[in-house]
Write an enzyme that holds these catalytic residues in place. Structure first.
Site, PDB file in Angstrom:
ATOM      1  N   LYS A 191       0.870  -1.194   0.000  1.00 24.65           N
ATOM      2  CA  LYS A 191       0.000   0.000   0.000  1.00 24.65           C
ATOM      3  C   LYS A 191       0.902   1.237   0.000  1.00 24.65           C
ATOM      4  O   LYS A 191       1.467   1.609   1.019  1.00 24.65           O
ATOM      5  CB  LYS A 191      -0.878  -0.026   1.268  1.00 24.65           C
ATOM      6  CG  LYS A 191      -2.215   0.654   1.148  1.00 24.65           C
ATOM      7  CD  LYS A 191      -2.178   2.143   0.865  1.00 24.65           C
ATOM      8  CE  LYS A 191      -1.996   2.970   2.119  1.00 24.65           C
ATOM      9  NZ  LYS A 191      -1.894   4.427   1.786  1.00 24.65           N
ATOM     10  N   GLU A 231       9.205   0.766  11.008  1.00 25.72           N
ATOM     11  CA  GLU A 231      10.277   1.739  10.819  1.00 25.72           C
ATOM     12  C   GLU A 231       9.623   3.104  10.922  1.00 25.72           C
ATOM     13  O   GLU A 231       8.890   3.508  10.024  1.00 25.72           O
ATOM     14  CB  GLU A 231      10.941   1.502   9.452  1.00 25.72           C
ATOM     15  CG  GLU A 231      12.356   2.049   9.398  1.00 25.72           C
ATOM     16  CD  GLU A 231      12.389   3.478   8.908  1.00 25.72           C
ATOM     17  OE1 GLU A 231      12.298   4.384   9.774  1.00 25.72           O
ATOM     18  OE2 GLU A 231      12.494   3.685   7.697  1.00 25.72           O
ATOM     19  N   CYS A 248      13.362  10.053   7.586  1.00 23.33           N
ATOM     20  CA  CYS A 248      13.170   9.651   8.984  1.00 23.33           C
ATOM     21  C   CYS A 248      14.471   9.718   9.777  1.00 23.33           C
ATOM     22  O   CYS A 248      14.461   9.985  10.966  1.00 23.33           O
ATOM     23  CB  CYS A 248      12.580   8.256   9.050  1.00 23.33           C
ATOM     24  SG  CYS A 248      13.407   7.113   7.951  1.00 23.33           S
ATOM     25  N   GLU A 305       9.481  15.549  15.529  1.00 28.41           N
ATOM     26  CA  GLU A 305       9.945  15.328  14.161  1.00 28.41           C
ATOM     27  C   GLU A 305       9.249  16.343  13.251  1.00 28.41           C
ATOM     28  O   GLU A 305       8.032  16.347  13.134  1.00 28.41           O
ATOM     29  CB  GLU A 305       9.593  13.900  13.714  1.00 28.41           C
ATOM     30  CG  GLU A 305      10.147  13.568  12.356  1.00 28.41           C
ATOM     31  CD  GLU A 305       9.852  12.132  11.921  1.00 28.41           C
ATOM     32  OE1 GLU A 305       8.699  11.689  12.048  1.00 28.41           O
ATOM     33  OE2 GLU A 305      10.791  11.473  11.439  1.00 28.41           O
TER      34      GLU A 305
HETATM   35  P1  NDP Z   1       1.562   8.123   8.056  1.00 24.53           P
HETATM   36  O1  NDP Z   1       2.244   7.317   9.082  1.00 24.53           O
HETATM   37  O2  NDP Z   1       0.184   8.560   8.286  1.00 24.53           O
HETATM   38  O3  NDP Z   1       1.560   7.335   6.647  1.00 24.53           O
HETATM   39  C1  NDP Z   1       2.400   6.273   6.299  1.00 24.53           C
HETATM   40  C2  NDP Z   1       1.605   5.235   5.506  1.00 24.53           C
HETATM   41  O4  NDP Z   1       0.618   4.624   6.338  1.00 24.53           O
HETATM   42  C3  NDP Z   1       0.824   5.800   4.332  1.00 24.53           C
HETATM   43  O5  NDP Z   1       0.779   4.848   3.299  1.00 24.53           O
HETATM   44  C4  NDP Z   1      -0.535   6.015   4.948  1.00 24.53           C
HETATM   45  O6  NDP Z   1      -1.558   6.142   3.983  1.00 24.53           O
HETATM   46  C5  NDP Z   1      -0.696   4.782   5.782  1.00 24.53           C
HETATM   47  N1  NDP Z   1      -1.637   4.896   6.897  1.00 24.53           N
HETATM   48  C6  NDP Z   1      -2.180   6.011   7.444  1.00 24.53           C
HETATM   49  N2  NDP Z   1      -2.990   5.688   8.471  1.00 24.53           N
HETATM   50  C7  NDP Z   1      -2.969   4.341   8.572  1.00 24.53           C
HETATM   51  C8  NDP Z   1      -3.592   3.409   9.460  1.00 24.53           C
HETATM   52  N3  NDP Z   1      -4.387   3.795  10.438  1.00 24.53           N
HETATM   53  N4  NDP Z   1      -3.338   2.096   9.283  1.00 24.53           N
HETATM   54  C9  NDP Z   1      -2.496   1.671   8.307  1.00 24.53           C
HETATM   55  N5  NDP Z   1      -1.900   2.511   7.438  1.00 24.53           N
HETATM   56  C10 NDP Z   1      -2.106   3.830   7.577  1.00 24.53           C
HETATM   57  O7  NDP Z   1       2.464   9.367   7.725  1.00 24.53           O
HETATM   58  P2  NDP Z   1       1.989  10.739   7.076  1.00 24.53           P
HETATM   59  O8  NDP Z   1       2.176  10.620   5.634  1.00 24.53           O
HETATM   60  O9  NDP Z   1       0.639  11.157   7.528  1.00 24.53           O
HETATM   61  O10 NDP Z   1       3.044  11.737   7.709  1.00 24.53           O
HETATM   62  C11 NDP Z   1       2.821  12.283   9.010  1.00 24.53           C
HETATM   63  C12 NDP Z   1       4.125  12.458   9.738  1.00 24.53           C
HETATM   64  O11 NDP Z   1       4.749  11.197   9.910  1.00 24.53           O
HETATM   65  C13 NDP Z   1       5.170  13.262   8.996  1.00 24.53           C
HETATM   66  O12 NDP Z   1       5.023  14.598   9.198  1.00 24.53           O
HETATM   67  C14 NDP Z   1       6.445  12.730   9.579  1.00 24.53           C
HETATM   68  O13 NDP Z   1       6.739  13.384  10.775  1.00 24.53           O
HETATM   69  C15 NDP Z   1       6.134  11.289   9.855  1.00 24.53           C
HETATM   70  N6  NDP Z   1       6.603  10.374   8.796  1.00 24.53           N
HETATM   71  C16 NDP Z   1       7.666   9.594   9.059  1.00 24.53           C
HETATM   72  C17 NDP Z   1       8.148   8.759   8.076  1.00 24.53           C
HETATM   73  C18 NDP Z   1       9.302   7.906   8.319  1.00 24.53           C
HETATM   74  O14 NDP Z   1       9.892   7.396   7.366  1.00 24.53           O
HETATM   75  N7  NDP Z   1       9.685   7.677   9.534  1.00 24.53           N
HETATM   76  C19 NDP Z   1       7.556   8.698   6.763  1.00 24.53           C
HETATM   77  C20 NDP Z   1       6.391   9.513   6.598  1.00 24.53           C
HETATM   78  C21 NDP Z   1       5.973  10.312   7.591  1.00 24.53           C
HETATM   79  P3  NDP Z   1      -1.895   7.627   3.421  1.00 24.53           P
HETATM   80  O15 NDP Z   1      -0.706   8.118   2.707  1.00 24.53           O
HETATM   81  O16 NDP Z   1      -2.994   7.442   2.519  1.00 24.53           O
HETATM   82  O17 NDP Z   1      -2.243   8.449   4.615  1.00 24.53           O
END
Ligand code: NDP
Length: 487
Positions: A193, A267, A301, A398
């Site tokens: 996904k 992660e 990250c 973050e």
């Molecule tokens: P999320 O954790 O919301 O998204 C990561 C993935 O999980 C996306 O594919 C998202 O779908 C999906 N997702 C969202 N909600 C759920 C759920 N309840 N169950 C299963 N899957 C889910 O990150 P965001 O994109 O909203 O970013 C928010 C913050 O997270 C950022 O500002 C940053 O601080 C942090 N972040 C950290 C990352 C890392 O690599 N450590 C990567 C990305 C974000 P969808 O995109 O459709 O929401």
């Protein structure tokens, strides 16, 4: 802490535009889900639009997976696991992985352009980092596929089964490769996904996988939003969940799978300290600091978002850093000279702006080089906060953007105490001339990955991952295989 005036770059060269051709990537106006080897619309016909964050222009309509699609994808992955992929000898799986790796290389330019258009990252990064590393992950894991019995997991290592894999938007293709390659090498099948804002390169990868002739159902790609991710996590036909994303969603997933027997690796976020001692090679450290926090607009990250600099060199270092930041070019992600591209979404930009405003309100000093921002799209100038204290939100949360918080220390013990003063534990950097100090520091820093006199270096053979609120499990290397082996 210093209060140096913004230093102008040594030379104000204006570069001629060097745009990569957008025509290299063909974007279909409508894109289906990839289930059981075929592209098809969502069962209920729902779609969403993905936009170019540099221009806000709509790029394509993409199928939005619902529960029925998740059911279908998991069933297809189960069938492939039981009937074809899961039974295939490792040497045959390797051939398919090599084929995918070579196809990514052959279509590298197309992948790079598509990634930059959909994500906003500079083409030089997608071209030189994301795409080559994605191919390297498939090559590396192809090499393991027929040697697993020598990897230290026993004489006959067994796959886990169907892996549900959820990835974020910061490295869309690369994260897909990090997830899919080890899963396939070890004999698992996948339901991936991608993030809602960056579905296009995952769909191109699905096309590559289709052309590589993998048995239908071995890899399935479900575009959609968090609800599709949630349905995948909650699906009882999934044996393992691998998630990269925010700590908040990671915790939610951990709660959802608790007690179900579903295997899990997470992660998550980070707030890495990049520690610069007074004996560090300063020019190199400046490049490492810039690469640490401004690479990929800071959407990383493991970004070195907290600079810890020894007090005696703080003024000189900050001066040099500001001078260097004055030379960064922000703008069109497809221009080969661009260093800083667009922020991936309006939501992310809002979050960065909110945290930067909090930094100012809490008393830190904000600085950015002169940096005109394009009128359309989502942009944020490279920003440095000095005079940051540990209680400030910008030192604790973050930000996931091009924002550096600068703190100082006097002794190595103080550096360690400040670096470890975070609930995260993903990465850290150490800059010093002394090998003994590097070892002393690495023994004390609580981080899964520590770079010494460099930053943000990745290799498929090197395990990556964190602990504490940064998650658990490793990706890459022999350790990364363990996440997809039963037992
Ligand atoms: P999320 O954790 O919301 O998204 C990561 C993935 O999980 C996306 O594919 C998202 O779908 C999906 N997702 C969202 N909600 C759920 C759920 N309840 N169950 C299963 N899957 C889910 O990150 P965001 O994109 O909203 O970013 C928010 C913050 O997270 C950022 O500002 C940053 O601080 C942090 N972040 C950290 C990352 C890392 O690599 N450590 C990567 C990305 C974000 P969808 O995109 O459709 O929401």
């Amino acid at each position: 802490m210093v209060d140096a005036a913004p230093a102008a770059p040594d030379s104000a060269w204006e570069y001629a535009p060097a745009p990569e051709s957008r025509e290299i990537a063909t974007i279909a106006p409508e894109n289906g889900l990839f289930i059981d080897g075929e592209f098809a619309p969502a069962a209920d016909g729902k779609q969403f639009t993905t936009v170019n964050p540099a221009t806000e222009e709509p790029l394509a309509r993409v199928a939005e997976a619902g529960r029925r699609d998740v059911d279908r994808a998991v069933a297809a992955a189960r069938k492939a696991y039981e009937q074809t992929w899961g039974r295939m000898p490792g040497r045959d799986r390797a051939k398919y992985l090599y084929r995918i790796a070579r196809a990514i290389q052959e279509r590298a330019r197309e992948f790079a352009v598509l990634e930059s258009i959909d994500n906003g990252k500079p083409i030089k990064e997608s071209r030189d980092v994301d795409v080559p590393l994605a191919a390297a992950h498939f090559f590396y894991h192809a090499g393991w596929a027929d040697k697993l019995e020598h990897a230290g997991f026993g004489a006959r290592p067994r796959p886990i089964g169907v892996a549900g894999q959820i990835i974020p938007w910061n490295f869309p293709l690369l994260m897909a490769a990090w997830k899919i390659a080890p899963a396939l090498a070890t004999g698992n099948t996948c339901v991936l996904k991608p993030a809602e804002t960056t579905p296009l390169t995952a769909l191109l990868l699905a096309e590559v996988i289709q052309q590589a002739g993998l048995p239908p159902g071995t890899v399935n790609v479900l575009t959609g939003d968090g609800r599709a991710g949630q349905a995948l996590v909650g699906h009882r036909g999934v044996d393992k969940i691998a998630f990269t994303g925010s700590t908040e969603v990671g915790k939610e997933i951990q709660r959802a799978v608790a007690g179900t027997g579903t295997r899990l690796t997470l992660e998550l976020g980070g707030k890495a300290a990049n520690v610069v001692f007074d004996d560090a090679p300063l020019e190199g450290a400046i490049e490492g600091i810039v690469n640490g926090i401004f690479f990929n607009q800071g959407h990383v990250c493991c970004a070195g978002s907290r600079l810890l600099v020894q007090e005696s060199i703080a003024d000189a270092l900050l001066d040099k850093l500001k001078r260097r930041l004055g030379t960064l070019r922000l703008g069109d992600p497809l221009d080969k000279n661009t260093d800083i591209g667009a922020i991936n979404s309006r939501e992310q930009l809002d979050k960065i702006e909110e945290l930067a405003a909090a930094g100012e309100q809490e008393g830190a000093e904000r600085w950015s080089p002169p940096c005109p921002l394009p009128a359309a799209g989502y942009w944020f100038a490279p920003t440095v906060f000095s005079g940051v204290s540990q209680s400030h939100r910008i030192a604790r949360e973050e930000i996931f953007g091009p924002v550096l918080s600068v703190l100082t220390f006097r002794t190595p013990e103080e550096a360690v105490a400040k670096a470890n003063n975070t609930p995260y534990g993903l990465s850290a950097g150490v800059w010093t001339d002394k090998g003994s100090r590097i070892l002393w520091m690495t023994q004390r820093l609580r981080a899964g990955v520590i770079w010494a006199n460099t930053y943000n270096r990745f290799d498929p053979a090197s395990p990556f991952g964190g602990y504490r609120e940064s998650g658990f499990g490793r990706e890459g290397g022999r350790h990364g295989l363990a996440a997809y082996i039963d037992g």
